[in-house]
Design a protein around this motif. Structure first.
Motif, short mmCIF file in Angstrom:
data_model
loop_
_atom_site.label_atom_id
_atom_site.label_comp_id
_atom_site.label_asym_id
_atom_site.label_seq_id
_atom_site.Cartn_x
_atom_site.Cartn_y
_atom_site.Cartn_z
N THR A 1 0.81 -1.23 0.00
CA THR A 1 0.00 0.00 0.00
C THR A 1 0.84 1.26 0.00
O THR A 1 0.30 2.37 0.02
N HIS A 2 2.17 1.12 0.02
CA HIS A 2 3.06 2.28 0.07
C HIS A 2 3.87 2.37 -1.22
O HIS A 2 4.41 1.36 -1.70
N VAL A 3 3.98 3.59 -1.74
CA VAL A 3 4.79 3.84 -2.94
C VAL A 3 5.55 5.15 -2.74
O VAL A 3 5.00 6.12 -2.20
N ALA A 4 6.83 5.12 -3.12
CA ALA A 4 7.68 6.32 -3.04
C ALA A 4 7.84 6.91 -4.43
O ALA A 4 8.13 6.20 -5.41
N ILE A 5 7.65 8.21 -4.54
CA ILE A 5 7.78 8.93 -5.82
C ILE A 5 8.87 9.98 -5.65
O ILE A 5 8.78 10.83 -4.75
N ALA A 6 9.95 9.91 -6.50
CA ALA A 6 11.09 10.81 -6.35
C ALA A 6 11.39 11.49 -7.68
O ALA A 6 11.23 10.90 -8.76
N ILE A 7 11.82 12.73 -7.59
CA ILE A 7 12.28 13.47 -8.76
C ILE A 7 13.44 14.35 -8.33
O ILE A 7 13.42 14.92 -7.23
N ALA A 8 14.48 14.44 -9.19
CA ALA A 8 15.68 15.21 -8.83
C ALA A 8 16.22 15.90 -10.07
O ALA A 8 15.97 15.48 -11.20
N ASP A 9 16.98 16.95 -9.82
CA ASP A 9 17.67 17.68 -10.91
C ASP A 9 19.12 17.81 -10.50
O ASP A 9 19.45 18.50 -9.54
N ILE A 10 20.00 17.09 -11.23
CA ILE A 10 21.42 17.06 -10.90
C ILE A 10 22.09 18.29 -11.50
O ILE A 10 21.80 18.70 -12.63
N SER A 11 23.03 18.88 -10.75
CA SER A 11 23.74 20.05 -11.28
C SER A 11 24.63 19.61 -12.44
O SER A 11 25.24 18.54 -12.43
N GLY A 12 24.70 20.48 -13.46
CA GLY A 12 25.50 20.16 -14.63
C GLY A 12 24.72 19.34 -15.63
O GLY A 12 23.52 19.07 -15.48
N LYS A 13 25.41 18.96 -16.69
CA LYS A 13 24.78 18.18 -17.73
C LYS A 13 25.77 17.14 -18.23
O LYS A 13 26.94 17.14 -17.89
N GLY A 14 25.27 16.25 -19.05
CA GLY A 14 26.14 15.27 -19.69
C GLY A 14 26.51 14.13 -18.77
O GLY A 14 25.77 13.73 -17.88
N ILE A 15 27.74 13.61 -18.98
CA ILE A 15 28.15 12.39 -18.30
C ILE A 15 28.32 12.62 -16.80
O ILE A 15 27.96 11.77 -15.98
N SER A 16 28.89 13.78 -16.42
CA SER A 16 29.09 14.03 -14.98
C SER A 16 27.76 14.02 -14.24
O SER A 16 27.65 13.48 -13.14
N ALA A 17 26.73 14.63 -14.83
CA ALA A 17 25.41 14.62 -14.18
C ALA A 17 24.84 13.22 -14.14
O ALA A 17 24.19 12.82 -13.16
N ALA A 18 25.08 12.44 -15.22
CA ALA A 18 24.56 11.08 -15.22
C ALA A 18 25.22 10.22 -14.15
O ALA A 18 24.57 9.39 -13.51
N LEU A 19 26.55 10.43 -13.91
CA LEU A 19 27.24 9.66 -12.87
C LEU A 19 26.71 10.01 -11.48
O LEU A 19 26.50 9.13 -10.62
N LEU A 20 26.48 11.33 -11.26
CA LEU A 20 25.93 11.73 -9.96
C LEU A 20 24.52 11.20 -9.79
O LEU A 20 24.10 10.80 -8.69
N MET A 21 23.76 11.13 -10.89
CA MET A 21 22.41 10.57 -10.84
C MET A 21 22.46 9.09 -10.47
O MET A 21 21.63 8.60 -9.67
N ALA A 22 23.43 8.38 -11.03
CA ALA A 22 23.55 6.95 -10.71
C ALA A 22 23.88 6.76 -9.24
O ALA A 22 23.34 5.85 -8.57
N SER A 23 24.76 7.63 -8.72
CA SER A 23 25.10 7.53 -7.29
C SER A 23 23.89 7.82 -6.41
O SER A 23 23.64 7.12 -5.42
N LEU A 24 23.10 8.85 -6.79
CA LEU A 24 21.90 9.19 -6.02
C LEU A 24 20.88 8.06 -6.09
O LEU A 24 20.24 7.72 -5.09
N GLN A 25 20.73 7.46 -7.27
CA GLN A 25 19.74 6.38 -7.41
C GLN A 25 20.14 5.17 -6.57
O GLN A 25 19.30 4.54 -5.92
N ALA A 26 21.43 4.88 -6.58
CA ALA A 26 21.88 3.73 -5.79
C ALA A 26 21.66 3.97 -4.29
O ALA A 26 21.21 3.08 -3.55
#
Length: 660
Positions: free
Chosen positions: A468-493
């Motif tokens: 009955t519980h669901v978590a909904i998350a949204i984020a905006d990583i600083s920067g763009k490109g690969i560096s932002a994608a790496l930080l996004m992967a770290s945040l997701q993990a």
């Protein structure tokens, strides 16, 4: 160099079937002509061979022109020919033609003037005789006076050979040629019953006390007479005319038609010897008018004569320059000097043109050869340019270009490797987004993420914590490109490691965000941060708990009204011990939770106005009853329509959740 057979084979391969047929026709036509076969079929075949030959000649000229003008040197030669040689030759031809016309007209003038000078001479003699006749005493008889007057002709034997002076009391001839009431006439006269038929004649009336008399001076136009006129000309011939009514008219004058009859040729007249090799003769044609008196007495007042002759330009030049006197030699020397200077200038121009052509074509040939080395993959070849001009600079630029080609190839290889890495990062990022939607009763979720670049800096996630519980998350990583994608992967993990532990559905969202903040502060640089929003919804109690860490406030829409979800704190990754706040509220049925990134509200119109949160919220309220997927597409379309262009300046992400 290609062999003869290879060239022949290449030429044969270029022939079309029309060329082959025409070649066969030409060969048959030549064979018929050589064998001497006569007949209608052979004549028609020869005609076809001529037509086919013309076609093949045109084809060959086109092929030869394309082969000739392929080379730059040949093109420059053709240009020089048309710019320098052709105009000069045209001027020379024009000058020669004009000189021949002028010489011809000068010769005609000399012939015409000499004949008319003789006519004026006999007219003057006739006038003197008439005056002398009045001065004679009346005691002298008529016969004695005529004998005395006729004796004056002896002084003109050289200019007027065979001059004959007669006296007549019949003025009918004078009336016919001069007209009624006229007292004198002088000119050329043709008489049908006379031998010779043409003569110079002067008629003048003499007033006598007894009866009017006419003095007649006549010089027969014979071969001997023609030999004495116009000494600067060569052979002279007078062509007489007679009326002609048949076909093939040779000469017309007014409405009358004439043909040539045997003329009078000057005796002992030949063309003078040439003084130099280009002293070619010119033709001289001078039309003369004469009176013609037929046997029956009828008169033709304008019977034409054609005086035909030839002359050497050198003799005519001598006649022209005779009047220059002491300056004649000076003018000739000046003309020769100008001609020599002209030839020297032309020689210098030709030499300069040839030298420049050789330099240009040699430089182009070296550049062409260098391109062949580059085409073969040899980038070490260099063009040797000795000229200090634009061609030399072109060669230097070519050398610089070839020296940098290897570097460009290496950079291209690096770029391809980087593109491959970006493609891999994009695939990895796509795997970080949730592939399946959580199955929670009464919850419908839809999300859209459009990256401004190949790899997005926005992140969203859906995590089912319990039935009955669901978590909904949204984020905006600083920067763009690969560096932002790496930080996004770290945040997701980090998010999933915290959210998927036992009992996480009851964990405070503030505590969860605090742990994520510590993780980012300890594992990222000082210039890296992220805005973050997370909400946990319990469908059993219809309770929504959330924390907003510096992200744009999401809003909950219900029954046309909206509630901003702005409780939380600052962005993640800046202060390690920062304390976040949790917000909590009860959710009414059929509510709509909308989360978004700044790329959705920052697009500007042509006036520089941002789309903004208020317009986004109004757009969401208008479609609040639609399915979540339609709501998400509608919000994206509204932002793009506001900007007026499909190009994005930032990543655009929207999450639409229907809470039934």
């Amino acid at each position: 160099m290609k062999s003869f057979f290879s060239n022949l084979k290449e030429g044969y391969s270029r022939l079309s079937w029309q060329d082959l047929v025409c070649s066969a026709i030409v060969a048959l036509g030549l064979l018929v002509a050589l064998l001497g076969i006569n007949g209608k079929v052979s004549s028609f075949l020869e005609f076809l061979a001529v037509v086919a030959g013309v076609y093949l000649a045109a084809r060959f000229i086109g092929w030869w022109r394309s082969r000739l003008l392929w080379s730059l040197r040949n093109r420059l030669v053709v240009v020089y020919l048309f710019i320098a040689v052709v105009p000069i030759l045209s001027i020379v031809v024009l000058v020669v033609l004009a000189a021949r016309i002028l010489y011809s007209q000068l010769g005609a003038y000399l012939l015409y003037e000499d004949i008319h000078q003789r006519i004026e001479m006999i007219a003057d003699i006739a006038q003197h005789i008439a005056i002398a006749h009045k001065a004679l005493p009346s005691s002298i008889t008529e016969d004695e006076s005529e004998r005395i007057l006729a004796a004056q002709s002896a002084v003109h034997d050289r200019e007027l050979p065979k001059l004959k002076i007669d006296f007549s009391s019949d003025p009918s001839l004078l009336s016919k040629v001069a007209g009624q009431g006229q007292n004198s006439f002088a000119g050329l006269l043709q008489e049908e019953d006379s031998d010779p038929p043409l003569s110079l004649i002067s008629l003048r009336r003499m007033e006598d006390s007894n009866a009017p008399r006419v003095v007649v001076l006549r010089v027969p136009v014979t071969a001997e007479f023609l030999s004495t006129i116009a000494p600067d000309l060569g052979v002279i011939q007078l062509n007489l005319m007679e009326n002609y009514k048949g076909a093939g008219v040779l000469y017309t004058s007014g409405e009358k038609r004439y043909r040539v009859v045997p003329g009078i040729v000057a005796s002992n007249r030949t063309l003078q010897a040439a003084m130099f090799w280009f002293d070619s003769p010119v033709s001289v044609v001078s039309p003369l008018d004469s009176f013609f008196v037929a046997k029956d007495g009828t008169v033709d007042p304008a019977r034409p004569l054609l005086a035909v002759s030839n002359a050497r330009p050198s003799r005519l030049n001598a006649r022209i320059f005779t009047s220059l006197g002491e300056l004649r030699g000076t003018y000739v020397i000046l003309f020769v000097l100008v001609g020599i200077v002209f030839l020297l200038i032309e020689a210098v121009a030709w030499t300069t043109g040839i030298v420049l052509t050789r330099r240009i074509t040699r430089a182009v040939a070296d550049l062409y050869q260098a391109t062949q080395f580059v085409k073969a993959g040899d980038f070490s070849h260099r063009v040797q340019m000795k000229q200090r001009d634009q061609l030399g600079e072109l060669g230097e630029s070519f050398n610089k270009m070839t020296s940098s080609i290897s570097e460009l190839i290496e950079e291209e290889a690096k770029r391809r490797r980087l593109e491959n890495e970006i493609s891999i990062a994009r695939e990895v990022q796509n795997q970080l987004f949730p592939s399946t939607l959580p199955s929670v009763p009464g919850v419908e979720i839809e999300a859209i993420c459009r990256a401004a670049r190949s790899v997005s800096g926005d992140y969203y996630d859906f995590i089912q914590l319990s039935p009955t519980h669901v978590a909904i998350a949204i984020a905006d990583i600083s920067g763009k490109g690969i560096s932002a994608a790496l930080l996004m992967a770290s945040l997701q993990a980090a998010l999933r490691s915290q959210a998927l532990t036992e009992g996480s559905e009851y964990m405070s969202t503030a505590e969860l965000v605090t742990r994520l903040n510590k993780h980012l502060v300890r594992n990222t640089g000082d210039d890296r941060f992220a805005t973050f929003f997370i909400a946990v919804y319990d469908s059993a109690t219809r309770t929504l708990r959330y924390t907003n860490a510096g992200h744009l406030p999401s809003f909950l829409i219900c029954n046309g009204s909206s509630h901003l979800l702005d409780k939380g704190g600052m962005v993640l990754g800046v202060l390690e011990d920062y304390v976040y706040e949790q917000g909590e509220l009860q959710v009414a049925p059929e509510s709509l939770l909308i989360g978004y990134s700044d790329g959705l509200v920052e697009p500007e119109n042509v006036y520089g106005e941002e789309f903004g949160i208020a317009r986004l919220r109004e757009a969401a309220i208008r479609v609040q009853s639609a399915e979540p997927s339609l709501v998400a597409e509608s919000l994206m379309a509204a932002a793009e329509e506001w900007a007026g262009t499909p190009e994005q300046a930032d990543d655009m992400t929207v999450i639409v959740t229907r809470l039934r």
